[in-house]
Design a protein around this motif. Structure first.
Motif, mmCIF file in Angstrom:
data_model
loop_
_atom_site.group_PDB
_atom_site.id
_atom_site.type_symbol
_atom_site.label_atom_id
_atom_site.label_comp_id
_atom_site.label_asym_id
_atom_site.label_seq_id
_atom_site.Cartn_x
_atom_site.Cartn_y
_atom_site.Cartn_z
ATOM 1 N N UNK A 1 33.541 19.493 -30.035
ATOM 2 C CA UNK A 1 32.681 19.303 -28.591
ATOM 3 C C UNK A 1 33.880 18.007 -28.036
ATOM 4 N N UNK A 2 35.192 17.934 -28.165
ATOM 5 C CA UNK A 2 36.142 17.262 -27.814
ATOM 6 C C UNK A 2 36.252 17.988 -26.531
ATOM 7 N N UNK A 3 36.852 18.030 -25.587
ATOM 8 C CA UNK A 3 37.444 18.132 -24.797
ATOM 9 C C UNK A 3 39.145 17.476 -24.392
ATOM 10 N N UNK A 4 39.913 18.693 -25.037
ATOM 11 C CA UNK A 4 41.634 18.015 -24.762
ATOM 12 C C UNK A 4 42.003 18.927 -23.169
ATOM 13 N N UNK A 5 42.696 17.545 -22.436
ATOM 14 C CA UNK A 5 42.895 17.657 -21.226
ATOM 15 C C UNK A 5 45.143 17.643 -21.309
ATOM 16 N N UNK A 6 45.498 18.724 -21.082
ATOM 17 C CA UNK A 6 47.019 18.093 -20.829
ATOM 18 C C UNK A 6 46.988 18.548 -19.529
ATOM 19 N N UNK A 7 47.373 17.368 -19.015
ATOM 20 C CA UNK A 7 48.126 17.111 -17.930
ATOM 21 C C UNK A 7 49.060 17.739 -17.426
ATOM 22 N N UNK A 8 49.330 17.654 -15.766
ATOM 23 C CA UNK A 8 50.281 18.203 -15.360
ATOM 24 C C UNK A 8 51.695 17.483 -15.233
#
Length: 200
Positions: A190-197
């Motif tokens: 359920x986690x959301x992993x976000x890789x930024x620009x």
């Protein structure tokens, strides 16, 4: 007379010492009894026991020995409960598999099944999600002991625009993000992993 006064002084001193000693003892007991606080902060995991708490989207199998009509595989709905044969509603969401086993066994013993044997096992965890600068942003099936590095690899790795030092996680069901996580940090269902620009 002098001996009597001396005896009285000794007695008073011993009583005072005893009172001081007994008042100090409870302080030590209070300190040793201080509660241990979990530092996990993740809604799906107990930091001390490492037990996993089920949430909607998880798939489990409930098996009752010798009772085929009570054995089933199911995905937990948004309501988080099921209507189980004979005993009615059973809470699934927010429970561990062990707790569900005990609940069903206890209630089946109440005049329905003699010495019931219940097993609840995980069949499939709910997905986790990868967003931002990865090759294939999407939802992916969770695997136990998953790390950020492994999760990104499942999504095809970083894009050329990714800032590999700016990765955040929004834990399942929470609004606040964990900022600048390490590649070795855990990812949970359920986690959301976000890789930024990257801007350079």
């Amino acid at each position: 007379m002098k001996l009597l006064l001396l005896a009285c002084c000794v007695l008073i001193s011993s009583i005072s010492f005893a009172e001081t000693d007994t008042t100090a003892a409870p302080e030590k007991e209070v300190q040793s009894a201080a509660p241990v606080v979990s530092t996990s902060g993740h809604p799906s995991i107990d930091n001390e026991t490492r037990k996993y708490f089920l949430r909607p989207g998880d798939m489990i199998r409930i098996w009752v020995y010798g009772e085929e009509e009570m054995s089933m595989s199911l995905k937990i709905s948004k309501r988080g409960v099921i209507n189980f044969p004979f005993i009615g509603l059973v809470q699934l969401s927010g429970q561990t598999t062990d707790a569900i086993e005990q609940d069903i066994e206890t209630r089946l013993k109440d005049g329905f099944v003699l010495s019931p044997m219940v097993s609840v096992t995980m069949e499939e965890f709910r997905k986790f999600y990868l967003l931002g600068e990865v090759e294939n942003p999407n939802g992916y099936e969770y695997e136990p002991q998953l790390t950020v590095e492994q999760a990104i690899a499942m999504a095809g790795g970083f894009t050329d625009r990714a800032d590999e030092s700016d990765i955040n996680i929004r834990p399942s069901g929470q609004k606040e993000m964990i900022k600048n996580v390490e590649m070795t940090d855990p990812v949970y269902p359920g986690d959301v992993v976000i890789v930024e620009k990257s801007f350079f």
